[in-house]
Design a protein around this motif. Sequence first.
Motif, PDB file in Angstrom:
ATOM      1  N   PHE A  15       0.882  -1.213  -0.113  1.00  0.00           N
ATOM      2  CA  PHE A  15      -0.021  -0.086  -0.134  1.00  0.00           C
ATOM      3  C   PHE A  15       0.805   1.118   0.070  1.00  0.00           C
ATOM      4  O   PHE A  15       1.832   1.103   0.795  1.00  0.00           O
ATOM      5  CB  PHE A  15      -0.893  -0.012   1.191  1.00  0.00           C
ATOM      6  N   ALA A  33       1.986  -4.897   3.320  1.00  0.00           N
ATOM      7  CA  ALA A  33       0.982  -5.502   4.164  1.00  0.00           C
ATOM      8  C   ALA A  33       0.961  -7.125   3.949  1.00  0.00           C
ATOM      9  O   ALA A  33       0.933  -7.725   5.159  1.00  0.00           O
ATOM     10  CB  ALA A  33      -0.335  -5.216   3.913  1.00  0.00           C
ATOM     11  N   ASN A  53      -2.471  -7.781  15.412  1.00  0.00           N
ATOM     12  CA  ASN A  53      -3.025  -6.819  14.679  1.00  0.00           C
ATOM     13  C   ASN A  53      -2.187  -6.099  13.692  1.00  0.00           C
ATOM     14  O   ASN A  53      -0.972  -6.048  13.779  1.00  0.00           O
ATOM     15  CB  ASN A  53      -3.435  -5.545  15.602  1.00  0.00           C
ATOM     16  N   GLY A  54      -2.655  -6.071  12.372  1.00  0.00           N
ATOM     17  CA  GLY A  54      -1.913  -5.356  11.267  1.00  0.00           C
ATOM     18  C   GLY A  54      -1.015  -6.395  10.790  1.00  0.00           C
ATOM     19  O   GLY A  54      -0.174  -5.732   9.835  1.00  0.00           O
ATOM     20  N   ALA A  55      -1.057  -7.658  10.939  1.00  0.00           N
ATOM     21  CA  ALA A  55      -0.201  -8.761  10.290  1.00  0.00           C
ATOM     22  C   ALA A  55      -0.563  -8.917   8.749  1.00  0.00           C
ATOM     23  O   ALA A  55       0.424  -9.229   8.237  1.00  0.00           O
ATOM     24  CB  ALA A  55      -0.365  -9.951  11.014  1.00  0.00           C
ATOM     25  N   GLY A  56      -1.572  -8.693   8.405  1.00  0.00           N
ATOM     26  CA  GLY A  56      -1.977  -8.829   7.064  1.00  0.00           C
ATOM     27  C   GLY A  56      -3.012  -9.860   6.665  1.00  0.00           C
ATOM     28  O   GLY A  56      -3.455 -10.294   5.499  1.00  0.00           O
ATOM     29  N   LYS A  57      -3.698 -10.104   7.673  1.00  0.00           N
ATOM     30  CA  LYS A  57      -4.778 -11.121   7.774  1.00  0.00           C
ATOM     31  C   LYS A  57      -5.884 -10.834   6.715  1.00  0.00           C
ATOM     32  O   LYS A  57      -6.336 -11.372   5.623  1.00  0.00           O
ATOM     33  CB  LYS A  57      -5.375 -11.592   9.042  1.00  0.00           C
ATOM     34  N   SER A  58      -6.454  -9.588   7.059  1.00  0.00           N
ATOM     35  CA  SER A  58      -7.580  -9.145   6.423  1.00  0.00           C
ATOM     36  C   SER A  58      -7.329  -8.749   5.090  1.00  0.00           C
ATOM     37  O   SER A  58      -8.015  -8.964   3.848  1.00  0.00           O
ATOM     38  CB  SER A  58      -8.101  -7.781   6.926  1.00  0.00           C
ATOM     39  N   THR A  59      -6.072  -8.083   4.737  1.00  0.00           N
ATOM     40  CA  THR A  59      -5.586  -8.003   3.235  1.00  0.00           C
ATOM     41  C   THR A  59      -5.411  -9.291   2.644  1.00  0.00           C
ATOM     42  O   THR A  59      -5.826  -9.256   1.210  1.00  0.00           O
ATOM     43  CB  THR A  59      -4.273  -7.386   3.438  1.00  0.00           C
ATOM     44  N   HIS A 209      -9.128 -13.895  16.609  1.00  0.00           N
ATOM     45  CA  HIS A 209      -8.053 -13.231  17.481  1.00  0.00           C
ATOM     46  C   HIS A 209      -8.517 -14.540  18.796  1.00  0.00           C
ATOM     47  O   HIS A 209      -7.777 -14.385  19.802  1.00  0.00           O
ATOM     48  CB  HIS A 209      -8.160 -11.820  17.923  1.00  0.00           C
TER      49      HIS A 209
HETATM   50  N1  ATP Z   1      -6.276   0.143   2.373  1.00  0.00           N
HETATM   51  C1  ATP Z   1      -5.087   0.230   3.005  1.00  0.00           C
HETATM   52  N2  ATP Z   1      -4.409   1.113   2.749  1.00  0.00           N
HETATM   53  C2  ATP Z   1      -3.392   1.396   3.485  1.00  0.00           C
HETATM   54  N3  ATP Z   1      -2.759   0.724   4.176  1.00  0.00           N
HETATM   55  C3  ATP Z   1      -3.515  -0.456   4.668  1.00  0.00           C
HETATM   56  C4  ATP Z   1      -4.867  -0.682   4.081  1.00  0.00           C
HETATM   57  N4  ATP Z   1      -5.410  -1.647   4.409  1.00  0.00           N
HETATM   58  C5  ATP Z   1      -4.383  -2.423   5.277  1.00  0.00           C
HETATM   59  N5  ATP Z   1      -3.411  -1.789   5.327  1.00  0.00           N
HETATM   60  C6  ATP Z   1      -2.195  -1.978   6.190  1.00  0.00           C
HETATM   61  O1  ATP Z   1      -1.617  -3.194   6.089  1.00  0.00           O
HETATM   62  C7  ATP Z   1      -1.201  -3.804   7.184  1.00  0.00           C
HETATM   63  C8  ATP Z   1      -2.177  -5.159   7.164  1.00  0.00           C
HETATM   64  O2  ATP Z   1      -3.359  -4.697   7.666  1.00  0.00           O
HETATM   65  P1  ATP Z   1      -4.589  -5.889   7.754  1.00  0.00           P
HETATM   66  O3  ATP Z   1      -5.940  -5.167   7.855  1.00  0.00           O
HETATM   67  O4  ATP Z   1      -4.292  -6.778   6.633  1.00  0.00           O
HETATM   68  O5  ATP Z   1      -4.129  -6.447   9.130  1.00  0.00           O
HETATM   69  P2  ATP Z   1      -4.954  -7.653  10.097  1.00  0.00           P
HETATM   70  O6  ATP Z   1      -4.026  -8.788  10.105  1.00  0.00           O
HETATM   71  O7  ATP Z   1      -6.158  -7.917   9.419  1.00  0.00           O
HETATM   72  O8  ATP Z   1      -5.017  -7.052  11.435  1.00  0.00           O
HETATM   73  P3  ATP Z   1      -6.291  -6.949  12.491  1.00  0.00           P
HETATM   74  O9  ATP Z   1      -5.866  -8.158  13.338  1.00  0.00           O
HETATM   75  O10 ATP Z   1      -6.100  -5.651  13.193  1.00  0.00           O
HETATM   76  O11 ATP Z   1      -7.423  -7.105  11.866  1.00  0.00           O
HETATM   77  C9  ATP Z   1      -1.699  -2.653   8.174  1.00  0.00           C
HETATM   78  O12 ATP Z   1      -0.422  -2.224   8.351  1.00  0.00           O
HETATM   79  C10 ATP Z   1      -2.627  -1.632   7.769  1.00  0.00           C
HETATM   80  O13 ATP Z   1      -2.378  -0.534   8.173  1.00  0.00           O
END
Ligand code: ATP
Length: 325
Positions: A15, A33, A53-59, A209
């Motif tokens: 990103f 991400a 948190n922020g590991a990249g799971k949702s991405t 989580h």
């Molecule tokens: N649309 C976006 N634009 C910029 N950065 C993003 C975007 N989506 C996610 N990120 C960044 O990418 C990284 C991974 O985010 P992600 O949402 O995949 O984490 P996660 O593992 O799902 O965390 P959580 O447990 O908090 O849901 C984070 O640093 C987040 O800030």
Amino acid sequence: MDDVFIELDGVEKVFDVRRKTGFLKRERRRVRAVDSISFTVARGEMVGYIGPNGAGKSTTIKMLTGILTPSGGRLRVAGIDPSRERTRLAHRIGVVFGQRTTLWWDLPLIDSYKLMHRMYRIPDARYRENLSRLTELLDLGDLLDVPVRQLSLGQRMRGDIAAALLHDPEVLYLDEPTIGLDVISKTRVRDFLRQLNAERATTVLLTTHDLQDIEQLCSRVMVIDHGRLVYDGALDGLHEAGESERTLVVDLERELPPIEAPPPARVVRVEGARQWLAFPASASASELVSRIAAEYPLVDLSVREPDIEAVIAKMYEDRAGRPVT
Ligand SMILES: Nc1ncnc2c1ncn2[C@@H]1O[C@H](COP(=O)(O)OP(=O)(O)OP(=O)(O)O)[C@@H](O)[C@H]1O
Ligand SMILES: [Mg+2]
């Protein structure tokens, strides 16, 4: 292999983030991400996908649905490139994002389902059959006429899960489906997922989580941290990967000085006639027990398994200390 259903090969998502740092001043930053992730999931598998948190799971999940396009690598779900053929793929996957609903807020639950019936062009008989099955399994009978905004979180989540399954998807992605739910609602959701996977062989990728979700549902778990896959294997193996320890609780006949155990086993606590010994989770307990039994007056003993949360917390800690390569 034809039973591979989800396939990632060196998948990346970068990103570009612009941040205002002052008047007319902006800073550009690249967030990696997801950083070169590779794994496969076979049809019918139920896999946990966890990480801080922020590991990249949702991405990752968003790339698997086609909402986001990978910056690099190769990604296939059911042989389809999600971001290129998102609509075609949509008929074969179901998604639940625990943090937001796909239901129409102001409409009764049933109206959302009717809309999905048309959106996904589900054959009428199929729709009726699935609706009645899901209504029963998820106990939605009394809720169908209630506007979504009036549902409790647990009710809404069950409503969302039903919505994701009306069109018989082959895979279900769940992004924190038990977030904020009470114990009873969590149990209900877990029971349902277990049944779904067993009876219909639906492939499930579960992000959470709540490690109890994983312990109760998934024999395989993948751990992601800073966009990288740091573990992929059996849940049991996590204990070893985390270099965790088990505890042997020993009740002696009387109060004695700390037991001299063969290292790395060692006494970590003494309370009257009871002593606690820590030893590596990967080592055999019986060897240690027979050594102690031979030399000390034993009354009783028990082994405590490491608690999985401690193991994973330790894993994250270890990773955080390492330089990112
Ligand atoms: N649309 C976006 N634009 C910029 N950065 C993003 C975007 N989506 C996610 N990120 C960044 O990418 C990284 C991974 O985010 P992600 O949402 O995949 O984490 P996660 O593992 O799902 O965390 P959580 O447990 O908090 O849901 C984070 O640093 C987040 O800030
Ligand atoms: Mg997330």
